[in-house]
Structures are given as structure tokens and as C-alpha cells.
Write an enzyme that holds these catalytic residues in place. Sequence first.
Site, PDB file in Angstrom:
ATOM      1  CD1 TRP B 138      87.142  58.550 116.006  1.00 40.78           C
ATOM      2  CD2 TRP B 138      85.209  59.562 115.506  1.00 40.78           C
ATOM      3  NE1 TRP B 138      87.394  59.887 115.968  1.00 40.78           N
ATOM      4  CE2 TRP B 138      86.227  60.536 115.676  1.00 40.78           C
ATOM      5  CE3 TRP B 138      83.919  59.979 115.182  1.00 40.78           C
ATOM      6  CZ2 TRP B 138      85.964  61.898 115.523  1.00 40.78           C
ATOM      7  CZ3 TRP B 138      83.671  61.334 115.042  1.00 40.78           C
ATOM      8  CH2 TRP B 138      84.679  62.282 115.209  1.00 40.78           C
ATOM      9  CG  HIS B 231      87.819  73.815 115.388  1.00 37.25           C
ATOM     10  ND1 HIS B 231      87.214  72.885 116.196  1.00 37.25           N
ATOM     11  CD2 HIS B 231      87.280  75.009 115.711  1.00 37.25           C
ATOM     12  CE1 HIS B 231      86.343  73.490 116.983  1.00 37.25           C
ATOM     13  NE2 HIS B 231      86.350  74.780 116.702  1.00 37.25           N
ATOM     14  CE1 TYR B 232      96.188  73.458 110.593  1.00 32.55           C
ATOM     15  CE2 TYR B 232      97.156  75.439 111.510  1.00 32.55           C
ATOM     16  CZ  TYR B 232      97.292  74.212 110.904  1.00 32.55           C
ATOM     17  OH  TYR B 232      98.542  73.728 110.608  1.00 32.55           O
ATOM     18  N   PRO B 234      92.509  71.158 114.032  1.00 29.38           N
ATOM     19  CG  PRO B 234      92.438  69.459 112.420  1.00 29.38           C
ATOM     20  CD  PRO B 234      93.263  70.667 112.870  1.00 29.38           C
ATOM     21  CB  SER B 235      89.647  67.695 118.008  1.00 31.08           C
ATOM     22  OG  SER B 235      88.385  67.844 117.462  1.00 31.08           O
ATOM     23  CG  HIS B 238      88.227  62.604 107.702  1.00 32.16           C
ATOM     24  ND1 HIS B 238      88.466  61.525 106.882  1.00 32.16           N
ATOM     25  CD2 HIS B 238      87.065  63.153 107.254  1.00 32.16           C
ATOM     26  CE1 HIS B 238      87.496  61.416 105.986  1.00 32.16           C
ATOM     27  NE2 HIS B 238      86.632  62.399 106.200  1.00 32.16           N
ATOM     28  CG  HIS B 240      85.791  67.861 111.142  1.00 31.95           C
ATOM     29  ND1 HIS B 240      87.113  67.460 111.177  1.00 31.95           N
ATOM     30  CD2 HIS B 240      85.593  68.561 112.273  1.00 31.95           C
ATOM     31  CE1 HIS B 240      87.689  67.909 112.283  1.00 31.95           C
ATOM     32  NE2 HIS B 240      86.787  68.593 112.975  1.00 31.95           N
ATOM     33  CG  HIS B 242      83.206  72.713 113.727  1.00 34.30           C
ATOM     34  ND1 HIS B 242      83.233  71.968 114.885  1.00 34.30           N
ATOM     35  CD2 HIS B 242      84.426  72.522 113.159  1.00 34.30           C
ATOM     36  CE1 HIS B 242      84.402  71.368 115.008  1.00 34.30           C
ATOM     37  NE2 HIS B 242      85.155  71.696 113.973  1.00 34.30           N
TER      38      HIS B 242
END
Lengths: 300, 300
Positions: B138, B231-232, B234-235, B238, B240, B242
Site C-alpha cells: 500500500w 516512531h520506533y 514504526p507500524s 518503510h 516515514h 509524522h
Amino acid sequence: GRGEAVKESERENTLSGFLTTAVLSDSAREKTIFIHGKLADQEAVVILEKTPFREETLAEIFNGSKLKLDMKNDIYSTYRLQAPPHLNEIKTTVVCPATEKHVNKYKHQESFLVEEAWEDYQSITLPYIQEQSFSVQWVYNILEKKAEAERIVFEDPDPETGFVLLPDFKWDQKQVDDLYLIAIAHKKDIGCLRDLTSDHLPLLQNIFQKGKEAILQRYNLPASKLRVYLHYQPSYYHLHVHFTKLGYEAPGCGVERAHLLADVIQNLQSDPQYYKTRTLYFPLRADSGLLGRFKEAGRL
Amino acid sequence: GRGEAVKESERENTLSGFLTTAVLSDSAREKTIFIHGKLADQEAVVILEKTPFREETLAEIFNGSKLKLDMKNDIYSTYRLQAPPHLNEIKTTVVCPATEKHVNKYKHQESFLVEEAWEDYQSITLPYIQEQSFSVQWVYNILEKKAEAERIVFEDPDPETGFVLLPDFKWDQKQVDDLYLIAIAHKKDIGCLRDLTSDHLPLLQNIFQKGKEAILQRYNLPASKLRVYLHYQPSYYHLHVHFTKLGYEAPGCGVERAHLLADVIQNLQSDPQYYKTRTLYFPLRADSGLLGRFKEAGRL
């Protein structure tokens, strides 16, 4: 009285004549809005809050709503759903007549992210803190057992590495879900993160270790359930460390203000002068005196 | 693709046949509910979230609603307000067909703070990520304009330092109070924070600079109103970044998971191998496979 209530409930819509003066504050996350305005020539504050979902109405919402597609990508799609009004009520609180105090109480102060290089700390922040000479007498009262002595959860009396651990005022201690304790260092000459060097590692490690142990002992919460951090800027300039329960979104635990104690320790281990060289970021409220200084200095 | 989207939008109500299996979680504070169920014999997760108030619709809400009195006491009264449906929409996200992973993702779970040394990353986390081979198809759809192309706010097409900036799913874009955008790097070989070295500084600085400029241009929000972070964990693996509005307590902006991009840049400037030497802390949910691995390794 009840008579009024009946009369009021019979009216179609008390608020149809409400004229908004200003939005005092709102929360996109909590779906609330606080509005100042006039209701039949009287000052009023109106608070709107969307209501939580109720499981028992879900079927009716799914069946009785209109759905408008916004976006579709692979297995994900988003819609705007228009539900029957009686299944999607808005909790409405009216304060009328409202005084200036009510209005100010609900007024939101915007905040701004400030970028503070070490030079900014020296030329703007530090002089401001010193001029204000914020009183930390209440902190000394705790350390000297002149106040709140019965609330102390743990103490290490060592003048160099010792501290007092006690519940934060925000925590009612009724459940551990929102556990919030503060460790206050006995040492009096550390105002904030900027004052820390590797000399303070024994103090920081002691607070980290013994604070976690005391919380495990008293509240049965292991270190893996704790978020342990300092604030920068702190709300008072005497070294203290926040212990909150992981999963409880305590005010001030956001990345823009909180610094994990574990990271602070690592940073000082790898660079004794870390907090005297780094640019630090923090939010300041629009009405903050310090923000004014940053603006005057052309740093915002 | 867009063809599907058109077809879908013409249907009256995709959700009218939705059958609830279980409420996975909900938040009375945030007015959200996560529901597992069946949609035309397929497993689905439906997320409902009431929408924030918008100042420009207040007058219409006050004039066009029904009001039911609940309580009156002195100057305070509370009501239930039934607003016109188009002024009180519910943001609805559908994941269909949903896998067990989706269902578990939205199930309320306790979380635990994990301490990950670089060695733990290599021996526990990295092998786990590789085994799972999480699909980021996606993400590639977005980068290749096969999906969500019309949602793109800004793009820098450079394959090394370029990125696509677009609104996060969580943001309905109706108001900037809860602004939430994601910058997705074009470069495909950076999974997470641990992969970053000083080689990536041009990419990170480009995302930081141009992302802020694009948001100023499009939403009139200056950098001092933004919280920009990674984030760590991340969800998805790849790279990205925020971008959320300061003051909006976006989910995942807590110090235990968020890393300010400005700090990441400074850290890599002072130590090119910073994220390959440091112990990092992050929360993992009780049902997370990765947490299981940390437990097996005796690291929790």
C-alpha cells in the site's frame, strides 16, 4: 427550581438564539468545544461534547445511516457516516449568565514550539529563570518533612544522590492505571536538564534504580510498566523526575516536552556536556513570559 | 483504483449488512470504537470515530438542532442535542477483508516497555521483522500513484532525498486542530530508525525542511506549531515521518515511542552510528510477536 426546568424543556430550542462571540478552546481528539457567546442578551458559555459510542446502538447505526465514500486503497476504505440524530447526540452544557471567570477558565492558550540552542539558553532562558526567582519553598518543605511527610513513598536521604519519592497531586491513588509519582532530588543546585553533566550520573542512576524498586515494592508495578522522564522546560527549577504508568497518557508525556531518564543517562555517558551543546525543543504557552523573550530575541 | 471508488460511492450503505462479532476496544474520551464483524461473509474491522467540532458550522448546529433538557441547577444546565446528520458525521474506516493481524491490532492490549540494545536489535528484532515480511504494498501504491494520488499534498520526486507528503488516515482534514500528515520517503531500503546513519542526513533534512514549507503553504501552519517525529517501533517498515499539530495529543506522540526528527538529525550529526550503538526503549503490546521474542530471550 423544577418549575423552570419544565418550562425550559418545553421550549423547542433554547440555543437557537445563541450568538457565538469566540471559541474559547476545543479538542479535536476529545471532540469537545467551549464557546463564549450571548444567550438572550446574557453572557453565556456553551460546552459541546460528542457522546461515546454505545455497543447496543451499533446495529441501528449501521442499518439506519447514510454512508459517503471518502477514500479507497486496497483493503482500506474510509467514509463519512450520517447517523440518525437520536443515536448520535451531543452533550451540551450551558453556563448562563457566565462571568469573566468562567470565560477565562475555558480559554485555551495556544502553544508554540521553541528551538533553544545552548546560546539561547544562556542569553534568554537562564536570565529569565533567574529574574523570576520562582519560589521552590514548597519543594524544600517536602525535603525537610515540613509538609506532605505522610505522603512520602520512599526516601534515600543521601545529600548527593538521595531523593524523596511521592505521589503527584494529579494522582488520586485510587488505582494504578494512572499512577503518577515524582522523585525530588535532595541536591538543591540542579535547576533543569541544562544543568546536568556526567557528574550527576550517580544521582540519576540512583533515582532511576531505587525509584523503580520502590514502585515495584509498593504498587507491584515492574519497570516494564513505567515511563520515567524529566520535563524540559520543567514547571519548577529543582531537579525532579516523573514516574508514570505506561499506557496512561499523562499530561506532559509527549515527545515535545518529556525526556526519558534512560536516554538522559545514555546521553551523558556518551557526552558529559550533552545538554550544554544541544539544541532542545519545547512548547511554551502564548501567555508565557519566556515565550515573549524568545520573540523579542527574534527566535520565533 | 478510482473505478472501484466510484462504484462504491454509489451504493447507498455498504455497512447496512455488517454484523458485529465483538467490540475490540473503545475510548469514551476520544469517542472511538473498534469493531470486528462480518461484511458480506468477509471478515472486517470497522472503526467509528465521532468528528471534531468545526467553528463554521456552529450557528447551523445551534439553530437546526433539537434540544432535550437533562438537568438544571443555578446557572448550569445540561442538554442532549440532536444535530442535523450532515453536521455531525462519524468518520468510518473499513478494513475488509481483514486478517487476524488486523483484528489483533485493534484489540485493546496492555503494553510493556522493552529495552533494546543494539545487540538485541540484531539478534531479536531484525530477524523477527524479516521473518514476518510485512507487506508495504500500500506504501508503494502511494509512491507510484496507483492509489491516493489525489490526496498528495506535496511531492519531491528525487529517488534519494524525495518523499510524498499526504494526510494520515486518522485525519479527516476538516480542521487543522488535529492536523496529521505523513511524509513517506521514495527510498525503499530504510526500514526504521535503526537503519539510519549520517548518510541519510540529506534525506532527513529535506523531509524536515520541505515538509514544513509545504504545510505552511497549504495549511498556513508555521513550524512552531508542528511536532515532527518518527516512531520506533514504526507500524510499517518503510521510512516515514509524522507531522502533527502541536497541542493535538496525537496517538503515538508520547516520549516512549516518538523521536523528534530534529533530535534524530542532531544525533546523527554528532555520531553517524548513533542508532547502531544506542539502547532504545519502546512499548510493545502484550499480544505482540516481538514481545514474545524478547521474553524468550530473557530480555523482559
